[in-house]
Design a protein around this motif. Sequence first.
Motif, PDB file in Angstrom:
ATOM      1  N   UNK A  55     -17.175   0.891  18.617  1.00  0.00           N
ATOM      2  CA  UNK A  55     -17.503   2.321  18.648  1.00  0.00           C
ATOM      3  C   UNK A  55     -16.255   3.171  18.382  1.00  0.00           C
ATOM      4  N   UNK A  56     -15.162   2.788  19.039  1.00  0.00           N
ATOM      5  CA  UNK A  56     -13.948   3.595  18.922  1.00  0.00           C
ATOM      6  C   UNK A  56     -13.411   3.582  17.489  1.00  0.00           C
ATOM      7  N   UNK A  57     -13.520   2.426  16.832  1.00  0.00           N
ATOM      8  CA  UNK A  57     -12.990   2.319  15.470  1.00  0.00           C
ATOM      9  C   UNK A  57     -13.705   3.286  14.532  1.00  0.00           C
ATOM     10  N   UNK A  58     -14.991   3.575  14.824  1.00  0.00           N
ATOM     11  CA  UNK A  58     -15.751   4.493  13.978  1.00  0.00           C
ATOM     12  C   UNK A  58     -15.165   5.900  13.998  1.00  0.00           C
ATOM     13  N   UNK A  59     -14.440   6.225  15.080  1.00  0.00           N
ATOM     14  CA  UNK A  59     -13.896   7.582  15.207  1.00  0.00           C
ATOM     15  C   UNK A  59     -12.669   7.810  14.336  1.00  0.00           C
ATOM     16  N   UNK A  60     -12.036   6.706  13.886  1.00  0.00           N
ATOM     17  CA  UNK A  60     -10.820   6.885  13.086  1.00  0.00           C
ATOM     18  C   UNK A  60     -11.185   7.350  11.679  1.00  0.00           C
ATOM     19  N   UNK A  61     -10.243   8.083  11.088  1.00  0.00           N
ATOM     20  CA  UNK A  61     -10.474   8.680   9.780  1.00  0.00           C
ATOM     21  C   UNK A  61     -10.160   7.674   8.672  1.00  0.00           C
ATOM     22  N   UNK A  62     -11.219   7.062   8.127  1.00  0.00           N
ATOM     23  CA  UNK A  62     -11.019   6.004   7.128  1.00  0.00           C
ATOM     24  C   UNK A  62     -10.369   6.568   5.861  1.00  0.00           C
ATOM     25  N   UNK A  63     -10.699   7.817   5.511  1.00  0.00           N
ATOM     26  CA  UNK A  63     -10.150   8.397   4.277  1.00  0.00           C
ATOM     27  C   UNK A  63      -8.629   8.510   4.380  1.00  0.00           C
ATOM     28  N   UNK A  64      -8.176   9.071   5.523  1.00  0.00           N
ATOM     29  CA  UNK A  64      -6.721   9.194   5.706  1.00  0.00           C
ATOM     30  C   UNK A  64      -6.057   7.814   5.726  1.00  0.00           C
ATOM     31  N   UNK A  65      -6.696   6.865   6.419  1.00  0.00           N
ATOM     32  CA  UNK A  65      -6.146   5.510   6.508  1.00  0.00           C
ATOM     33  C   UNK A  65      -6.061   4.872   5.134  1.00  0.00           C
ATOM     34  N   UNK A  66      -7.129   5.027   4.339  1.00  0.00           N
ATOM     35  CA  UNK A  66      -7.147   4.433   2.999  1.00  0.00           C
ATOM     36  C   UNK A  66      -6.087   5.096   2.122  1.00  0.00           C
ATOM     37  N   UNK A  67      -5.969   6.430   2.249  1.00  0.00           N
ATOM     38  CA  UNK A  67      -4.952   7.142   1.465  1.00  0.00           C
ATOM     39  C   UNK A  67      -3.568   6.583   1.789  1.00  0.00           C
ATOM     40  N   UNK A  68      -3.304   6.373   3.076  1.00  0.00           N
ATOM     41  CA  UNK A  68      -2.002   5.839   3.477  1.00  0.00           C
ATOM     42  C   UNK A  68      -1.792   4.425   2.961  1.00  0.00           C
ATOM     43  N   UNK A  69      -2.868   3.632   2.933  1.00  0.00           N
ATOM     44  CA  UNK A  69      -2.754   2.273   2.396  1.00  0.00           C
ATOM     45  C   UNK A  69      -2.354   2.334   0.929  1.00  0.00           C
ATOM     46  N   UNK A  70      -3.025   3.225   0.202  1.00  0.00           N
ATOM     47  CA  UNK A  70      -2.727   3.394  -1.215  1.00  0.00           C
ATOM     48  C   UNK A  70      -1.275   3.837  -1.407  1.00  0.00           C
ATOM     49  N   UNK A  71      -0.857   4.790  -0.578  1.00  0.00           N
ATOM     50  CA  UNK A  71       0.511   5.305  -0.680  1.00  0.00           C
ATOM     51  C   UNK A  71       1.529   4.180  -0.482  1.00  0.00           C
ATOM     52  N   UNK A  72       1.319   3.371   0.557  1.00  0.00           N
ATOM     53  CA  UNK A  72       2.301   2.319   0.838  1.00  0.00           C
ATOM     54  C   UNK A  72       2.298   1.242  -0.237  1.00  0.00           C
ATOM     55  N   UNK A  73       1.100   0.891  -0.721  1.00  0.00           N
ATOM     56  CA  UNK A  73       1.035  -0.129  -1.770  1.00  0.00           C
ATOM     57  C   UNK A  73       1.765   0.353  -3.020  1.00  0.00           C
ATOM     58  N   UNK A  74       1.531   1.623  -3.367  1.00  0.00           N
ATOM     59  CA  UNK A  74       2.221   2.184  -4.532  1.00  0.00           C
ATOM     60  C   UNK A  74       3.735   2.171  -4.315  1.00  0.00           C
ATOM     61  N   UNK A  75       4.145   2.499  -3.081  1.00  0.00           N
ATOM     62  CA  UNK A  75       5.581   2.558  -2.807  1.00  0.00           C
ATOM     63  C   UNK A  75       6.208   1.174  -2.932  1.00  0.00           C
ATOM     64  N   UNK A  76       5.464   0.120  -2.583  1.00  0.00           N
ATOM     65  CA  UNK A  76       6.003  -1.228  -2.762  1.00  0.00           C
ATOM     66  C   UNK A  76       6.205  -1.508  -4.245  1.00  0.00           C
ATOM     67  N   UNK A  77       5.273  -0.987  -5.054  1.00  0.00           N
ATOM     68  CA  UNK A  77       5.389  -1.161  -6.504  1.00  0.00           C
ATOM     69  C   UNK A  77       6.645  -0.455  -7.028  1.00  0.00           C
ATOM     70  N   UNK A  78       6.831   0.809  -6.627  1.00  0.00           N
ATOM     71  CA  UNK A  78       8.005   1.537  -7.111  1.00  0.00           C
ATOM     72  C   UNK A  78       9.291   0.883  -6.600  1.00  0.00           C
ATOM     73  N   UNK A  79       9.210   0.279  -5.397  1.00  0.00           N
ATOM     74  CA  UNK A  79      10.375  -0.433  -4.854  1.00  0.00           C
ATOM     75  C   UNK A  79      10.783  -1.575  -5.780  1.00  0.00           C
TER      76      UNK A  79
END
Lengths: 208, 541
Positions: A55-79
Amino acid sequence: MDESHTTSESSAIHRDDVGSRIGMWLFLFTELILFGGLFLLYAVYRYLHPQEFHEAAKELNVVLGAANTLILLTSSFTMVMSISYLGEGEKKKSLLALGLTIALGLAFLVNKYFEWSAKFHHGLYPNSPELAGRGQGDNLFYGLYYSMTGLHGLHVLVGVVLLSVVLIYIVKDKVTPDNFIVLDNSGLYWHLVDIIWIYLFPLFYLIT
Amino acid sequence: MSDTSSVAYGSHASGRSYLVEGGRYSGILSWLLTTDHKRIAILYLISVLALYFVGITLGVLMRLELLTPGETIVKAQTYNAMFTLHGVIMIFLFVIPAVPAIFGNFCLPILIGAKDVAFPRINLMSWYLYIGGAMIAVIALFTGGGPPDTGWTFYAPYSLRTGTNVTLGVFAAFVLGFSSILTGLNFVTTIHRLRAPGMTWNRMPLFVWATYATAWVQVLATPIIGITLLLVILERFFGVGIFDPTKGGDPILFQHLFWIYSHPAVYIMILPGMGVITEIIPVFARRTIFGYKAIAYSSVAIAALGSLVWGHHMFVSGQSYTANVIFSFITFLVAIPSAIKVFNWVATLYKGSILIAPPFLFALAFIFLFSIGGLTGLMQGALSVNVHIHDTYFVVGHFHYVMFGGTAFAFFAGLHYWYPKMFGRMYSQRTATLACTIMFIGFNVFYFTMLVLGLQGMPRRYYDFLPQFQMGHTIATVGSWILVTGLIIMFANLLMGLRKGERAAADPWGGKTLEWQIPSPPPHENFEEIPVIDRGAYDYD
């Protein structure tokens, strides 16, 4: 992270890139185990409170989390781009890629700030009256959420500082195409930060 | 090996002694900013011993308090703080760093024919972290709600609730853990990268093997205590609730995480000590070590198995019976590699041409005391016996046999063995022998009585006791006085030797490993030329 700075009186004459890399990997092991303790706690508490975690996991913002995942993956690429460019002697391109990596790291932290603020706004923070009124599973979920993403965020911050220092080193030609183990090791650290997030994201946001 | 070749490396090494300034800095800065592994070892030696004296003083005062029932010299709360502090200092600031940080730093690079460790600056940084951790621990005593009173184990939920300054105390342990990790990381890399040509894995001195196994445990186990202690701090600041039973947290999980580190840490403490003994035995028996590979691999086996036995600290904490049986079984397994070492040491002595000298006597004392420590450990590994003796003086007696009789005696053995190499002078061997004898007697009077008291039912960490334990407490306290007398004589003798001792030769004991083939004290760069190794470490036959 200090393992990357391996110059000393003797190794200035006798450079050992393999040794530096071994040291860095050992340090990464310790980081993995540091987080490992938290993952262990997560596993046990999820097993004990499956419904409340769900139940608690449903309250987290998946969009923000996914955006951050994308950001970090991209940053590993630029690294990786930055390391690869420097190896080819393309200093400017390398600096650009490294700068992008740092910017993406900062973007991650900004995102995280908004995400946490929203949760605080809803009264969901450690020891809050709201959480005290809910079940123990909720409290544990958010306790782990803040501990794990907080410790991870701290690592992102340290990574950003580390990469900025290396950036200055490249500008000042202390890290050069012939001797860029420092950049290489910092890259390893950055990928570790990335990979931990790759596990945190599904565990908190996706598995519901 | 002929005698001429054994001094070959030293004869033309004309560099200045590492004790003489030679680097970029002079005076005190030449020590505080040094990256020379030998100087860092001396820094550790001074700081570790200083804290050891604090630990001993606390221990002796505790014994004095327990001389009579009720209040003897301090109040109950002070007593709680004293045993906590005694534990924290002895474990995190003495036993863990003593052998690896002092002799590991001093000898390891020399033993593998290197000029320094792989990361000399990180080496210095770990000393500063050690000093930082020690200072935070001291600050914790005088700020906040007073000195921590949880015992060195910081068990939740009491550590989350007590008004004493647990937060800072725990943070000190965290910083010290970081120092320990960096030392381990440095040694693993050093051993992989900086061995001299021809120094194959099976030609490495066994102290190096022991240090190698230890270093891996330091790297892999310490982060767990790091995160556990961080969580305790988070709990105390923010009330997260992960270990707090009123908020759904499980204190047993704290115990698991704590012992996942702290049991392997026991092997961080004892393995390097075993390594020291393995260096000493063949030299004073004038024989090649018996069972080189068995001793080398048993170090690795102890490190591996020792990481899987933490649950034996929790037999009565409420873990499942299945878990108890498994942990008990693996605990018995760890005894095998430990016994392999003991048998091999004794077998090395067989038909040896034995030279009786202080390092050897300390080594023999180690074997005797460690064997008692190991066997009493097995008694506690048995599930049924454990319930009876859990949390009694039997446990306290057992781990003092292992930690003090084991590691500390190995440390003293190493100190007497490498002293002439470190300082270029020799202490009075007669006085050292006397000190060793007194300590050995005092030790057994003290701690064997504790074993007996434990079997009679005296609980550990109690401020007061019932009249039937009076006799035991009196004997133990008298034993502590004898032991301390021995310690004072030993350290006074070593200090006197620094000033008045006669000059030591390059190889006073007739050792065959590399450190004895360079001058005493060694020059800054250890070797003028990196030696080429063409034989095993203990070539006596």
